[in-house]
Design a protein around this motif. Structure first.
Motif, PDB file in Angstrom:
ATOM      1  N   UNK A  12       0.848  -1.183   0.000  1.00  0.00           N
ATOM      2  CA  UNK A  12       0.000   0.000   0.000  1.00  0.00           C
ATOM      3  C   UNK A  12       0.886   1.236   0.000  1.00  0.00           C
ATOM      4  N   UNK A  13       0.347   2.352  -0.467  1.00  0.00           N
ATOM      5  CA  UNK A  13       1.089   3.610  -0.383  1.00  0.00           C
ATOM      6  C   UNK A  13       0.870   4.297   0.954  1.00  0.00           C
ATOM      7  N   UNK A  14      -0.151   3.853   1.685  1.00  0.00           N
ATOM      8  CA  UNK A  14      -0.482   4.500   2.950  1.00  0.00           C
ATOM      9  C   UNK A  14       0.601   4.259   3.992  1.00  0.00           C
ATOM     10  N   UNK A  19      -3.843  -0.337   6.301  1.00  0.00           N
ATOM     11  CA  UNK A  19      -4.889  -1.027   5.556  1.00  0.00           C
ATOM     12  C   UNK A  19      -5.631  -0.081   4.612  1.00  0.00           C
ATOM     13  N   UNK A  20      -5.125   1.131   4.464  1.00  0.00           N
ATOM     14  CA  UNK A  20      -5.763   2.128   3.617  1.00  0.00           C
ATOM     15  C   UNK A  20      -5.058   2.200   2.260  1.00  0.00           C
ATOM     16  N   UNK A  21      -5.767   2.684   1.261  1.00  0.00           N
ATOM     17  CA  UNK A  21      -5.216   2.860  -0.078  1.00  0.00           C
ATOM     18  C   UNK A  21      -4.241   4.026  -0.109  1.00  0.00           C
ATOM     19  N   UNK A  22      -4.620   5.101   0.571  1.00  0.00           N
ATOM     20  CA  UNK A  22      -3.812   6.317   0.604  1.00  0.00           C
ATOM     21  C   UNK A  22      -3.914   6.938   1.993  1.00  0.00           C
ATOM     22  N   UNK A  23      -2.951   7.757   2.333  1.00  0.00           N
ATOM     23  CA  UNK A  23      -3.017   8.464   3.599  1.00  0.00           C
ATOM     24  C   UNK A  23      -4.180   9.457   3.574  1.00  0.00           C
ATOM     25  N   UNK A 186      -3.078  -2.884  -2.216  1.00  0.00           N
ATOM     26  CA  UNK A 186      -4.300  -3.125  -1.451  1.00  0.00           C
ATOM     27  C   UNK A 186      -4.697  -1.869  -0.692  1.00  0.00           C
ATOM     28  N   UNK A 187      -5.899  -1.887  -0.162  1.00  0.00           N
ATOM     29  CA  UNK A 187      -6.403  -0.803   0.655  1.00  0.00           C
ATOM     30  C   UNK A 187      -7.864  -0.560   0.369  1.00  0.00           C
ATOM     31  N   UNK A 188      -8.500   0.175   1.258  1.00  0.00           N
ATOM     32  CA  UNK A 188      -9.934   0.393   1.154  1.00  0.00           C
ATOM     33  C   UNK A 188     -10.342   1.047  -0.142  1.00  0.00           C
TER      34      UNK A 188
END
Length: 188
Positions: A12-14, A19-23, A186-188
């Motif tokens: 993920x980049x977060x 577990x998030x797609x981005x911050x 991955x991420x929401x």
């Protein structure tokens, strides 16, 4: 055919929430103000799912966008973009008494079958999606009463709005899995 060892590593980049797609600061869906009213809430959910679909596709080349992950499925990220352009157009058929608009891509499932790894096809798909979203949004803006019944089948505007959100939400779930298969993100 892929082997298990060919699967990309999950990432993920977060950095704030893993577990998030981005911050949160980088997430275009973050809205400080809660929408006021039913119509504003529906439009906000629709906007955020539209953004989510684009986020799941960003940074990929035409081959990755057109990659089908689970044979014999024809589903790909590019196919989802084309499919949602097609259904945006079809939703306008729900609110009119006139003849239906012609399909964008042809016969059933042509939106997915025609999702090939060519930059021109990718560019056209995004242009089609933007155009069809804008046209459907404009057509529905003329019906601010969510209880109004329109079209040949007298569908309620509220039902159409909820159906749009449902369609995008379901396909954003598909996009989550497709993107993870393409490059492991991955991420929401």
């Amino acid at each position: 055919m892929r082997r298990m060892s060919d699967q990309p590593a999950r990432w993920t980049q977060a950095t704030v929430y893993p577990d998030m797609w981005a911050d949160p600061a980088d997430d275009l869906r973050n809205n400080e103000d809660s929408p006021d009213g039913e119509l504003a809430t529906l439009l906000d959910f629709l906007k955020n799912y539209r953004i989510t679909l684009r986020m799941k596709c960003e940074g990929l080349d035409p081959e990755q966008l057109a990659r089908r992950s689970v044979p014999p499925s024809t589903m790909s990220l590019l196919g989802l973009v084309r499919h949602l352009a097609e259904v945006e157009r079809d939703w306008r058929n729900w609110i009119t008494e006139g003849d239906p608009l012609p399909k964008l891509y042809g016969v059933k499932d042509a939106d997915f079958h025609g999702a090939v790894a060519e930059q021109a096809v990718v560019d056209a798909a995004y242009a089609d999606l933007e155009r069809e979203q804008a046209a459907t949004d404009a057509a529905l803006a003329g019906h601010p009463n969510l209880g109004a019944r329109v079209g040949k089948d007298k569908v309620a505007i509220r039902e159409l709005m909820v159906h749009r959100i449902d369609e995008y939400a379901r396909h954003c779930g598909h996009a989550d899995l497709l993107r993870e298969c393409v490059d492991g993100r991955v991420g929401q």
